[in-house]
Design an enzyme around this catalytic site. Sequence first.
Site, PDB file in Angstrom:
ATOM      1  N   SER A   1     -13.304   3.327   0.997  1.00 14.06           N
ATOM      2  CA  SER A   1     -13.244   4.417   0.027  1.00 14.06           C
ATOM      3  C   SER A   1     -13.636   3.877  -1.344  1.00 14.06           C
ATOM      4  O   SER A   1     -13.657   2.665  -1.550  1.00 14.06           O
ATOM      5  CB  SER A   1     -11.801   4.942  -0.024  1.00 14.06           C
TER       6      SER A   1
ATOM      7  N   TYR B   1      -2.542   5.993  -0.201  1.00 16.00           N
ATOM      8  CA  TYR B   1      -3.922   5.970   0.299  1.00 16.00           C
ATOM      9  C   TYR B   1      -4.714   4.839  -0.360  1.00 16.00           C
ATOM     10  O   TYR B   1      -5.365   4.036   0.330  1.00 16.00           O
ATOM     11  CB  TYR B   1      -4.589   7.308   0.010  1.00 16.00           C
TER      12      TYR B   1
END
Length: 257
Positions: free
Chosen positions: A148, A161
């Site tokens: 990410s 996350y």
Amino acid sequence: MGSALFSLSGKTALVTGGSRGIGFAVAKGLAEHGADVAIIARDKKQLEAARWQIQADTDKKVWPFSFDLADTKAIEALFENIIVETAAIDVLVNCAGTTVRAPAEDVDANTWNRVIEVNLTAAFVMSQAFFRHQRRAGKGGKIINIGSLMCHGARPTNAPYASSKGGLLMLTKSLAVEWAKYNINVNAIGPGYITTELTAPLQADENFNKWVVSKTPLARWGQPEDLVGTAVLLASSAGDFITGQIVYVDGGWLALL
Ligand code: GCO
């Protein structure tokens, strides 16, 4: 030489989170480049739909496995079951991911643990199972972790996350340096803001949408298909001398001051 360099013919790929979003696009893309694919997801209906779609579009073998990757203690047995069905796995794509967006002070232990379990621990345990199988078979292989922008930086309300994705980048580098001697390449792809179910609520927010487009030099959200080329590169012979890397497919986000 050109077509063979990126060909996955004769290879089998295992994609976690392969029934939708980025995982589905990557699984379909690897199949379009010659791989048979095994896909893991929780939702059986989505899994079956993905299986038939990929088989119809590529004529490759597709094996669906319904499994909750939070059950990390059962991953080894799952992997052995996958091998019984597929006979071999040459490429592992750890794509399954989940998130909970909340102020860090409001995140309870169960929420934290589930995000870390699915996004990071499952990738580690699946990679261990893959490694053991490759070693028994005397083969090398390719591992691709889907990271990410949050392998690089954070935004508020994403502590679990972002921590899982930061950890996934260091897991990528750790396994790359340890397993290179076994000819196992381990890399990551860092997607920018991609249109998926996970980001749908964000894209629906006018201000957030404007922020993403303003921070992305290519001035658009990415599509899951935008990641296929990098996945094929890292899964194929074209990527044989690449390991321990992360390739950001982010529309230029990280290049912008
Ligand atoms: C968020 C998003 C991001 C994206 C992606 C960006 O809450 O900001 O979920 O985390 O999903 O990871 O690279």
